[in-house]
Design a protein around this motif. Structure first.
Motif, PDB file in Angstrom:
ATOM      1  N   SER A  22     -13.445   7.313  18.996  1.00  0.00           N
ATOM      2  CA  SER A  22     -12.397   5.558  18.927  1.00  0.00           C
ATOM      3  C   SER A  22     -12.319   4.835  17.493  1.00  0.00           C
ATOM      4  N   ASP A  23     -13.131   4.974  16.992  1.00  0.00           N
ATOM      5  CA  ASP A  23     -13.774   4.656  15.396  1.00  0.00           C
ATOM      6  C   ASP A  23     -12.132   5.211  14.791  1.00  0.00           C
ATOM      7  N   LEU A  24     -11.694   6.669  14.795  1.00  0.00           N
ATOM      8  CA  LEU A  24     -11.126   7.050  14.181  1.00  0.00           C
ATOM      9  C   LEU A  24      -9.936   6.758  14.712  1.00  0.00           C
ATOM     10  N   GLU A  25      -9.645   6.609  15.902  1.00  0.00           N
ATOM     11  CA  GLU A  25      -8.403   6.321  16.623  1.00  0.00           C
ATOM     12  C   GLU A  25      -7.752   4.358  16.010  1.00  0.00           C
ATOM     13  N   CYS A  26      -8.009   3.995  16.220  1.00  0.00           N
ATOM     14  CA  CYS A  26      -8.800   2.772  15.234  1.00  0.00           C
ATOM     15  C   CYS A  26      -7.635   2.834  13.901  1.00  0.00           C
ATOM     16  N   ALA A  27      -8.806   3.080  13.010  1.00  0.00           N
ATOM     17  CA  ALA A  27      -8.331   3.702  11.328  1.00  0.00           C
ATOM     18  C   ALA A  27      -7.440   3.832  11.843  1.00  0.00           C
ATOM     19  N   VAL A  28      -6.906   5.202  12.195  1.00  0.00           N
ATOM     20  CA  VAL A  28      -5.373   5.364  12.079  1.00  0.00           C
ATOM     21  C   VAL A  28      -3.968   5.072  12.375  1.00  0.00           C
ATOM     22  N   SER A  29      -4.803   3.982  13.743  1.00  0.00           N
ATOM     23  CA  SER A  29      -3.559   3.319  14.046  1.00  0.00           C
ATOM     24  C   SER A  29      -3.529   1.965  13.148  1.00  0.00           C
ATOM     25  N   ALA A  30      -4.028   1.341  12.290  1.00  0.00           N
ATOM     26  CA  ALA A  30      -4.375   0.187  11.514  1.00  0.00           C
ATOM     27  C   ALA A  30      -3.499   0.889  10.140  1.00  0.00           C
ATOM     28  N   TYR A  31      -3.574   2.274  10.058  1.00  0.00           N
ATOM     29  CA  TYR A  31      -3.081   2.887   8.683  1.00  0.00           C
ATOM     30  C   TYR A  31      -1.930   2.919   9.123  1.00  0.00           C
ATOM     31  N   PHE A  32      -0.982   2.319   9.778  1.00  0.00           N
ATOM     32  CA  PHE A  32       0.611   2.819  10.245  1.00  0.00           C
ATOM     33  C   PHE A  32       0.983   1.188  10.688  1.00  0.00           C
ATOM     34  N   ARG A  33      -0.261   0.220  11.769  1.00  0.00           N
ATOM     35  CA  ARG A  33       0.509  -1.130  11.084  1.00  0.00           C
ATOM     36  C   ARG A  33       0.571  -1.104   9.725  1.00  0.00           C
ATOM     37  N   HIS A  34      -0.114  -0.943   9.355  1.00  0.00           N
ATOM     38  CA  HIS A  34       0.046  -1.660   7.774  1.00  0.00           C
ATOM     39  C   HIS A  34       1.051  -0.859   6.555  1.00  0.00           C
ATOM     40  N   CYS A  35       1.251   0.070   7.073  1.00  0.00           N
ATOM     41  CA  CYS A  35       2.717   0.971   6.854  1.00  0.00           C
ATOM     42  C   CYS A  35       3.342   0.718   7.382  1.00  0.00           C
ATOM     43  N   LYS A  36       3.373  -0.650   8.582  1.00  0.00           N
ATOM     44  CA  LYS A  36       4.989  -0.759   8.998  1.00  0.00           C
ATOM     45  C   LYS A  36       5.108  -2.117   8.345  1.00  0.00           C
ATOM     46  N   LYS A  37       3.667  -2.928   8.367  1.00  0.00           N
ATOM     47  CA  LYS A  37       4.051  -4.687   8.220  1.00  0.00           C
ATOM     48  C   LYS A  37       4.465  -4.859   6.277  1.00  0.00           C
ATOM     49  N   HIS A  38       4.050  -3.421   5.707  1.00  0.00           N
ATOM     50  CA  HIS A  38       4.872  -3.386   4.816  1.00  0.00           C
ATOM     51  C   HIS A  38       5.212  -2.398   3.978  1.00  0.00           C
ATOM     52  N   LYS A  39       6.365  -2.417   4.357  1.00  0.00           N
ATOM     53  CA  LYS A  39       7.145  -1.023   4.592  1.00  0.00           C
ATOM     54  C   LYS A  39       6.678  -0.854   3.908  1.00  0.00           C
ATOM     55  N   LEU A  40       5.737   1.053   3.923  1.00  0.00           N
ATOM     56  CA  LEU A  40       5.598   1.546   3.283  1.00  0.00           C
ATOM     57  C   LEU A  40       5.614   2.841   4.275  1.00  0.00           C
ATOM     58  N   ARG A  41       6.388   3.611   3.275  1.00  0.00           N
ATOM     59  CA  ARG A  41       6.091   5.403   3.616  1.00  0.00           C
ATOM     60  C   ARG A  41       4.875   6.126   3.949  1.00  0.00           C
ATOM     61  N   PRO A  42       4.189   6.272   5.446  1.00  0.00           N
ATOM     62  CA  PRO A  42       3.052   6.651   5.506  1.00  0.00           C
ATOM     63  C   PRO A  42       2.928   8.392   4.969  1.00  0.00           C
ATOM     64  N   GLY A  43       2.301   9.310   4.486  1.00  0.00           N
ATOM     65  CA  GLY A  43       1.836  10.292   3.940  1.00  0.00           C
ATOM     66  C   GLY A  43       0.206  10.615   4.897  1.00  0.00           C
ATOM     67  N   ILE A  44       0.473  12.036   4.466  1.00  0.00           N
ATOM     68  CA  ILE A  44      -1.290  12.587   4.726  1.00  0.00           C
ATOM     69  C   ILE A  44      -2.211  11.829   3.575  1.00  0.00           C
ATOM     70  N   CYS A  45      -1.303  11.629   2.236  1.00  0.00           N
ATOM     71  CA  CYS A  45      -2.707  11.262   1.217  1.00  0.00           C
ATOM     72  C   CYS A  45      -3.700   9.618   1.279  1.00  0.00           C
ATOM     73  N   GLY A  46      -2.095   9.241   1.987  1.00  0.00           N
ATOM     74  CA  GLY A  46      -2.037   7.831   2.075  1.00  0.00           C
ATOM     75  C   GLY A  46      -3.229   7.799   3.580  1.00  0.00           C
ATOM     76  N   LEU A  47      -2.942   8.314   4.539  1.00  0.00           N
ATOM     77  CA  LEU A  47      -3.351   8.447   4.975  1.00  0.00           C
ATOM     78  C   LEU A  47      -5.307   8.772   4.620  1.00  0.00           C
ATOM     79  N   ALA A  48      -5.909   9.781   4.579  1.00  0.00           N
ATOM     80  CA  ALA A  48      -6.805  10.360   3.916  1.00  0.00           C
ATOM     81  C   ALA A  48      -7.035   9.199   3.368  1.00  0.00           C
ATOM     82  N   ALA A  49      -6.687   8.521   2.387  1.00  0.00           N
ATOM     83  CA  ALA A  49      -7.335   7.715   1.534  1.00  0.00           C
ATOM     84  C   ALA A  49      -7.412   6.659   2.563  1.00  0.00           C
ATOM     85  N   TRP A  50      -6.858   5.841   2.953  1.00  0.00           N
ATOM     86  CA  TRP A  50      -7.002   4.832   3.701  1.00  0.00           C
ATOM     87  C   TRP A  50      -8.181   4.819   4.754  1.00  0.00           C
ATOM     88  N   LEU A  51      -8.549   6.396   5.171  1.00  0.00           N
ATOM     89  CA  LEU A  51      -9.965   6.830   6.014  1.00  0.00           C
ATOM     90  C   LEU A  51     -10.485   6.845   5.331  1.00  0.00           C
TER      91      LEU A  51
END
Length: 115
Positions: free
Chosen positions: A20-49
């Motif tokens: 559930s902690d991992l799921e929350c962090a992944v969801s937060a990454y996608f919300r962050h990308c959407k909010k700041h109009k960023l393109r989600p990516g594997i490296c971005g996700l890894a860095a976020w995590l």
């Protein structure tokens, strides 16, 4: 009926102590990308995590990682793949999306499409 074998954790400790902690962090990454109009990516996700992309791959592939973690990472990768798939329909983003899809998401499937 087959008896389920007990889960044995091998290798380095997991960064996230439960799914559930991992799921929350992944969801937060996608919300962050959407909010700041960023393109989600594997490296971005890894860095976020807070991990290397090879660790993400390990979470997805190794038997020593709980199945729930694998499911979360597979869903995240699929969401990133779907995003890049949409980018191939734009003249401005086609080449970049093509490169990302060929090299990060089962390249042979995408290579056949682009030939």
């Amino acid at each position: 009926m087959r008896k389920k074998t007990p889960f044995i954790r091998l290798g380095p400790p997991l960064k996230y102590q439960n799914a559930s902690d991992l799921e929350c962090a992944v969801s937060a990454y996608f919300r962050h990308c959407k909010k700041h109009k960023l393109r989600p990516g594997i490296c971005g996700l890894a860095a976020w995590l807070g991990m290397h992309r090879s660790t993400l791959k390990r979470y997805e592939k190794q038997e020593s990682v709980p199945e729930e973690y694998k499911d979360i990472i597979v869903r995240a990768r699929t969401e990133i793949e779907a995003y890049n798939e949409q980018l191939i329909y734009s003249r401005d983003t086609f080449q970049g999306a093509k490169f990302i899809l060929e090299n990060n998401f089962s390249g042979s499937d995408w290579i056949c499409l682009f030939q």
